[in-house]
Design a protein around this motif. Structure first.
Motif, PDB file in Angstrom:
ATOM      1  N   SER A  72       0.834  -1.202   0.000  1.00 38.95           N
ATOM      2  CA  SER A  72       0.000   0.000   0.000  1.00 38.95           C
ATOM      3  C   SER A  72       0.872   1.257   0.000  1.00 38.95           C
ATOM      4  N   ALA A  87      -3.048  -3.024  -6.562  1.00 39.16           N
ATOM      5  CA  ALA A  87      -4.486  -3.320  -6.589  1.00 39.16           C
ATOM      6  C   ALA A  87      -4.716  -4.830  -6.528  1.00 39.16           C
ATOM      7  N   GLN A  88      -3.887  -5.573  -7.251  1.00 41.66           N
ATOM      8  CA  GLN A  88      -3.975  -7.033  -7.227  1.00 41.66           C
ATOM      9  C   GLN A  88      -3.672  -7.571  -5.827  1.00 41.66           C
ATOM     10  N   GLU A 114      -6.049  -1.430   5.104  1.00 41.29           N
ATOM     11  CA  GLU A 114      -6.242  -2.862   4.910  1.00 41.29           C
ATOM     12  C   GLU A 114      -6.307  -3.590   6.249  1.00 41.29           C
ATOM     13  N   THR A 161       0.695   0.654  -9.623  1.00 35.63           N
ATOM     14  CA  THR A 161      -0.706   0.779  -9.229  1.00 35.63           C
ATOM     15  C   THR A 161      -1.459  -0.523  -9.470  1.00 35.63           C
ATOM     16  N   ALA A 199      -3.964  -5.934  -3.013  1.00 36.40           N
ATOM     17  CA  ALA A 199      -5.018  -5.493  -2.092  1.00 36.40           C
ATOM     18  C   ALA A 199      -6.209  -6.446  -2.132  1.00 36.40           C
ATOM     19  N   GLU A 200      -6.553  -6.929  -3.323  1.00 31.95           N
ATOM     20  CA  GLU A 200      -7.658  -7.879  -3.436  1.00 31.95           C
ATOM     21  C   GLU A 200      -7.314  -9.195  -2.747  1.00 31.95           C
TER      22      GLU A 200
END
Length: 280
Positions: free
Chosen positions: A43, A99-100, A135, A95, A102-103
């Motif tokens: 992050s 994002a990947q 998160e 970015t 974070a999922e």
């Protein structure tokens, strides 16, 4: 002129730290740190806030992130952390990767909550989420378990519930090391192998990890950290020289405590090349 103090690995509430990015910068100034990198787990959402405060405080902030990766090492797949430093935070490649990740983190956090539910601990995900500013991580679950009296401290929470092999552990299929290095480079940054002696492996396997990291074009290794013995620092310094890696420093600060502090005991041996010599 006093010697500059670098701390290139610490955490804020954007991941599993307890201080906000603003508070973290303020504490770094109090501890005499001149150059700081906040490296939250997968992050970079805290960087803008931290940069605004760093301008007020007159401290240099280096863009940082700690990317969770998988390495096939001793006994199978191992989680390894790769720190990215001095990169463009607007990089499309960075970015997309974050994002990947974070999922993956979200799905893992939900599954941990489901496992704790089966163990008779209801609403664990909601409880952990209430303790997180960003998160939800295992650290937030540990704090929740302490809060509700299931364990007496965070370490006990990991030993009983959250570590590999324990009943609420959920493995994550993180990105591989080579891909993480590639993305950091695409973003114009430097890739650093974080805290190499903390992966619960024999020294021969850790050295294999360092060798692989170097072969995948990694840039540096954290040579100096809090709580090291002198022989440990010298060992990592020898690996840095042997594999032509730059030397980084980092407290891995998450919260105020007696043994880990921003900027504390982060002096590099004379025989290594500091990574900040390559900062843009």
């Amino acid at each position: 002129m006093s010697e500059r103090i670098y701390d290139l690995h610490c955490h804020s509430t954007a991941s599993d730290g307890v201080l906000s990015p603003t508070e973290l910068v303020q504490r770094a100034v109090e501890k005499g740190v001149n150059v700081l990198a906040i490296c939250d787990h997968d992050s970079i959402v805290g960087l803008d806030e931290a940069r605004a405060e760093s301008h007020k405080q007159g401290i240099q902030l280096i863009n940082g992130v700690e990317i969770s990766t998988i390495w096939t090492g001793q006994g199978g797949n191992r989680g390894v952390h790769i720190v990215g430093l001095d990169f463009d935070q607007n990089s499309l490649e960075m970015t997309a990767l974050l994002a990947q990740q974070a999922e993956l983190r979200l799905q893992r956090a939900i599954q941990i909550g489901e496992k704790l539910e089966l163990l008779g601990i209801p609403d664990a995900y909601q409880g952990a989420k209430a303790l997180a500013s960003g998160e939800v991580t295992r650290a937030h679950y540990a704090r929740f378990l302490v809060q509700i009296g299931k364990v007496s401290n965070d370490t006990q929470a990991f030993k009983r519930y959250l570590s590999a092999g324990k009943p609420a552990y959920v493995k994550a299929d993180w990105v591989d090391i080579a891909t993480a290095i590639k993305v950091i480079h695409q973003a114009g940054g430097l890739a650093v192998l974080a805290h190499p002696l903390r992966y619960n492996m024999t020294n021969s396997w850790i050295k294999k990890l360092v060798m692989d990291f170097a072969q995948w074009q990694g840039d540096g290794i954290e040579v100096a950290g809090c709580g090291q013995l002198p022989n440990q620092r010298q060992l990592v310094a020898r690996w840095a020289v042997e594999y032509n890696l730059l030397a980084s420093v980092g407290s891995d600060f998450h919260f105020p405590c007696a043994w880990i502090e921003l900027g504390k005991s982060l002096t590099l041996p004379d025989n290594v090349m500091p990574i900040w010599a390559k900062f843009a």
